[in-house]
Design a protein around this motif. Structure first.
Motif, short mmCIF file in Angstrom:
data_model
loop_
_atom_site.label_atom_id
_atom_site.label_comp_id
_atom_site.label_asym_id
_atom_site.label_seq_id
_atom_site.Cartn_x
_atom_site.Cartn_y
_atom_site.Cartn_z
N SER A 554 -5.04 3.45 2.63
CA SER A 554 -5.95 3.02 2.43
C SER A 554 -6.41 1.84 2.01
O SER A 554 -5.10 1.14 0.94
N GLY A 555 -7.14 1.41 1.60
CA GLY A 555 -7.93 0.23 0.20
C GLY A 555 -8.02 0.67 -0.75
O GLY A 555 -7.86 0.54 -1.58
N LEU A 556 -7.77 1.94 -1.31
CA LEU A 556 -7.91 2.68 -1.89
C LEU A 556 -6.51 3.19 -2.91
O LEU A 556 -6.30 2.36 -3.91
N VAL A 557 -5.49 3.69 -1.93
CA VAL A 557 -4.30 3.61 -2.48
C VAL A 557 -3.17 3.64 -1.61
O VAL A 557 -3.24 3.51 -0.61
N VAL A 558 -2.24 3.16 -1.82
CA VAL A 558 -0.91 3.04 -1.03
C VAL A 558 0.64 3.00 -1.88
O VAL A 558 0.44 3.02 -3.46
N TYR A 559 1.18 3.35 -0.67
CA TYR A 559 2.76 3.78 -0.99
C TYR A 559 3.57 3.35 -0.57
O TYR A 559 3.37 4.00 1.69
N HIS A 560 4.80 3.39 -0.43
CA HIS A 560 6.00 2.55 0.52
C HIS A 560 7.10 2.80 0.01
O HIS A 560 7.59 2.93 -1.80
N ASP A 561 7.48 3.74 0.82
CA ASP A 561 9.11 4.16 1.09
C ASP A 561 9.68 2.97 1.61
O ASP A 561 10.63 2.83 2.24
N ASP A 562 10.12 1.98 0.43
CA ASP A 562 10.90 0.79 1.19
C ASP A 562 11.24 -0.15 0.27
O ASP A 562 10.11 -0.54 -0.75
N TYR A 563 12.41 -0.79 0.18
CA TYR A 563 13.19 -1.52 -1.24
C TYR A 563 12.43 -2.96 -1.82
O TYR A 563 12.43 -3.11 -2.70
N GLY A 564 11.45 -3.10 -0.39
CA GLY A 564 11.09 -4.18 -0.65
C GLY A 564 9.76 -4.10 -1.72
O GLY A 564 9.06 -5.02 -2.12
N ASP A 565 9.46 -2.98 -1.92
CA ASP A 565 8.28 -2.47 -2.56
C ASP A 565 8.16 -1.99 -4.28
O ASP A 565 8.47 -0.64 -3.93
N TYR A 566 8.59 -2.76 -4.82
CA TYR A 566 8.61 -2.34 -6.16
C TYR A 566 7.72 -2.18 -6.89
O TYR A 566 8.03 -1.05 -7.97
N SER A 567 6.42 -1.81 -6.55
CA SER A 567 5.13 -1.61 -7.47
C SER A 567 5.43 -0.34 -7.18
O SER A 567 4.82 1.22 -7.84
N THR A 568 5.52 0.77 -6.23
CA THR A 568 5.50 2.28 -6.06
C THR A 568 6.71 2.61 -5.45
O THR A 568 6.73 3.78 -5.66
N ASN A 569 7.97 1.99 -5.33
CA ASN A 569 8.82 2.72 -5.33
C ASN A 569 10.00 2.51 -5.83
O ASN A 569 11.53 2.90 -5.27
N GLU A 570 10.38 2.11 -6.81
CA GLU A 570 10.75 2.04 -8.09
C GLU A 570 10.93 3.49 -9.22
O GLU A 570 10.30 3.55 -10.05
N PRO A 571 12.72 3.65 -9.17
CA PRO A 571 12.95 4.53 -9.41
C PRO A 571 12.65 4.49 -11.33
O PRO A 571 13.04 3.12 -11.51
#
Length: 594
Positions: A554-571
């Motif tokens: 959504s425009g409010l918030v995003v989450y991706h389970d994708d190695y290309g997204d270091y902002s939401t999916n990096e441990p």
């Protein structure tokens, strides 16, 4: 492909709704404690409504509990309508699913054991993050660390800074996050010793050594912190910098700094240091107390827990706790991190909370009244952690994400001071609650970078407030933050790799271990969702595969389970350590209520 295989294998358990539905029920996939708050969230992409819901025994397919769906919370994220489904009154252990309107939840458990083993499971990630000898790879890395920068000694002076943990999926190492990690591991054992097991030795390899694994891991961190504070007037802040980000590789192949396998070790100078050469910026460092305070608190707590079994080592920890604290007194202010290629740093802006905790831990060891007085004075300078109730903050601007010192002081202070400190916690919780009560997920934590770390810290603050005050007003809010981490969120996914084993969890994190070698990163807490505006502004993000959660962005918030997204999916190491404390707390809660 990995995600597709995972979903096929889990389809019988994860069947959440009839084909084609736009209505979903989000649950805590780990399950619910019998005597605890038990709530799920129903959300509709199409805007439909419900009036009631049912809890169904998964074995017999019989309805065991019915209740009103309560008030409609309205739109949130991708959902045009949402409801909180509260079944806290039902407490019989078993396996169940929820049904409301056209939606059916995955099967989940109610039982005293639902959190059992979770803290130990997350320790796997910390062992995998070890620098020096890495027990997961059974290989060593970064054995040439490192050469100094910004110190009183000549630049490029060689020191021994081998060890510690890699900070995240990159291989940078920060004293602030490492000290915070060590403190949480030590505190988890101190507060909940019964939940931890001994299945690994000090090197992290399989095999008991009569020391709980959580203490082995904490000591690995303490050993490195001692090398980063090798003498009373030397304190180092980080190893390596963002030149690390030029490519994914396994840690033993790290040669990005122009000196073979050596990496820079940045001194705590208390003065501005580089923040992206091409941006012609310097960071806003003003002192060293933010780092020194964290060192002192980890060392002092380590001394308390290790003095019986290793008195010589504990004595060395106490000596370094004192010298670090004195450095903080001498140079109040913040020591931010340095970067070379990009403008991104850990832009910490607060330090009195770190000195408050240091004073509290040293008071616990020495019982000197002046330290208790100093701790209370620091507490009054930052009664509420500034991100609480805010909509945004710079990266790691208010760190750690919880004022730990309030809790540590509250346990030893006089009754009036204890009430004062609990009141500080309550003020911060109320700021978050003012936002959270407006949506079905009880979400009041801002979607900034590392939102899952904030979520974990906030849940702990709610529990610590309850312990200091005896007030259980925020139990549902605390549990909502725990539930969020394990699937009661718009995407219906856990934010912890591999936990639970049968659930929808990250499968393609931003990690060289998984991306290059398909190694699992069990127990790693990923950064978590960010505002759509933040995601759209970050440099170098590009999804590698189609987004399996596209319907729930959504425009409010995003989450991706994708190695290309270091902002939401990096441990991250420190977020996982905080989660270990939280999971130990929840497992202990289950044991207490059996």
């Amino acid at each position: 492909m990995k995600r597709c295989i995972l979903l096929i294998l889990l389809l019988p358990l994860l069947m959440a709704a009839r084909e084609g539905t736009t209505d979903y029920i989000r649950i805590n996939q780990l399950g619910y404690l019998p005597g605890g708050v038990k709530t799920a969230v129903w959300g509709s992409l199409g805007g439909s409504v419900i009036s009631r819901f049912e809890l169904v025994d998964s074995a017999s397919n019989k309805v065991v509990y019915k209740a009103s769906a309560g008030r409609a919370f309205g739109a949130y994220g991708p959902f045009r309508q949402s409801f909180r489904l509260d079944f806290s009154k039902f407490n019989k252990p078993g396996a169940y699913f929820l049904r409301a309107g056209n939606a059916r939840s995955p099967v989940f458990r109610i039982g005293a054991h639902v959190y059992d083993g979770a803290a130990d499971f997350c320790l796997r990630y910390l062992r995998q993050q070890r620098c020096g000898f890495n027990p997961f790879l059974k290989d060593s890395c970064h054995t040439f660390d490192g050469y100094t920068l910004y110190g009183p000694m000549p630049d490029s002076t060689r020191i021994n800074a081998i060890g510690g943990w890699h900070d995240a999926s990159d291989y940078l190492q920060y004293s602030t996050t490492s000290a915070n990690t060590a403190w949480h591991l030590l505190a988890a054992y101190r507060d909940f010793p019964a939940v931890f097991t001994d299945r690994h030795n000090a090197s992290g390899l399989p095999g008991s050594n009569n020391i709980p694994d959580v203490l082995d891991e904490a000591r690995w961190g303490l050993d490195w912190l001692m090398r980063m504070h090798p003498r009373s007037d030397w304190l180092f802040n980080q190893i390596a910098d963002d030149r690390d980000h030029r490519g994914m590789r396994l840690p033993a192949l790290d040669s990005f700094y122009g000196r073979g396998f050596e990496r820079p070790v940045y001194f705590c100078s208390g003065q501005p240091q580089v923040q992206g050469v091409k941006y012609k910026k310097m960071n806003k460092s003003t002192g060293v107390a933010s780092t020194a305070g964290k060192f002192a608190s980890a060392f002092a707590l380590g001394h308390s827990l290790l003095k019986k079994d290793d008195p010589a080592y504990a004595a060395a920890l106490l000596e370094r706790a004192g010298s670090a604290y004195r450095l903080g007194l001498q140079k109040p202010g913040v020591q931010q991190t340095a970067s070379v290629l990009s403008p991104y740093i850990y832009a910490e802006d607060n330090w009195t909370d770190d000195m408050e905790l240091a004073a509290a831990q040293l008071y616990g060891v020495t019982h000197k009244p002046a330290l208790l007085q100093a701790g209370m004075a620091y507490a009054e300078q930052e009664p509420v952690t500034p991100w609480l109730g805010a909509d945004t903050a710079s990266h790691y601007q208010w760190y750690p994400f919880i004022n730990i010192g309030h809790f540590e002081l509250g346990k030893v202070a006089a009754a009036q001071q204890k009430t004062q400190l609990a009141g500080y916690y309550k003020s911060g919780i109320e700021k978050v609650w003012a936002k959270a009560k407006q949506n079905a997920f009880y979400r009041g934590v801002p979607f900034i970078w590392c939102s899952n770390n904030l979520t974990t810290a906030f849940a702990i603050q709610c529990y610590w407030y309850q312990q200091l005050s005896g007030d259980n007003t925020y139990a549902a809010l605390a549990q909502a933050n725990v539930d969020w981490l394990f699937g009661c969120n718009p995407w219906g996914t856990s934010m912890v790799y591999g936990l639970p084993a049968w659930g929808d969890t990250p499968a393609d994190p931003h990690s060289a271990f998984t991306h290059l070698k398909n190694y699992p990163i069990d127990g790693g807490l990923v950064d978590g969702p960010v505002y759509g505006t933040i995601y759209g502004s970050l440099i170098g993000i590009r999804l590698a595969e189609p987004d399996e959660y596209a319907a729930f962005q959504s425009g409010l918030v995003v989450y991706h389970d994708d190695y290309g997204d270091y902002s939401t999916n990096e441990p991250t190491m420190d977020g996982t350590a905080s989660l270990i404390y939280l999971m130990a707390l929840k497992e202990n809660e289950g044991k207490a209520k059996k």
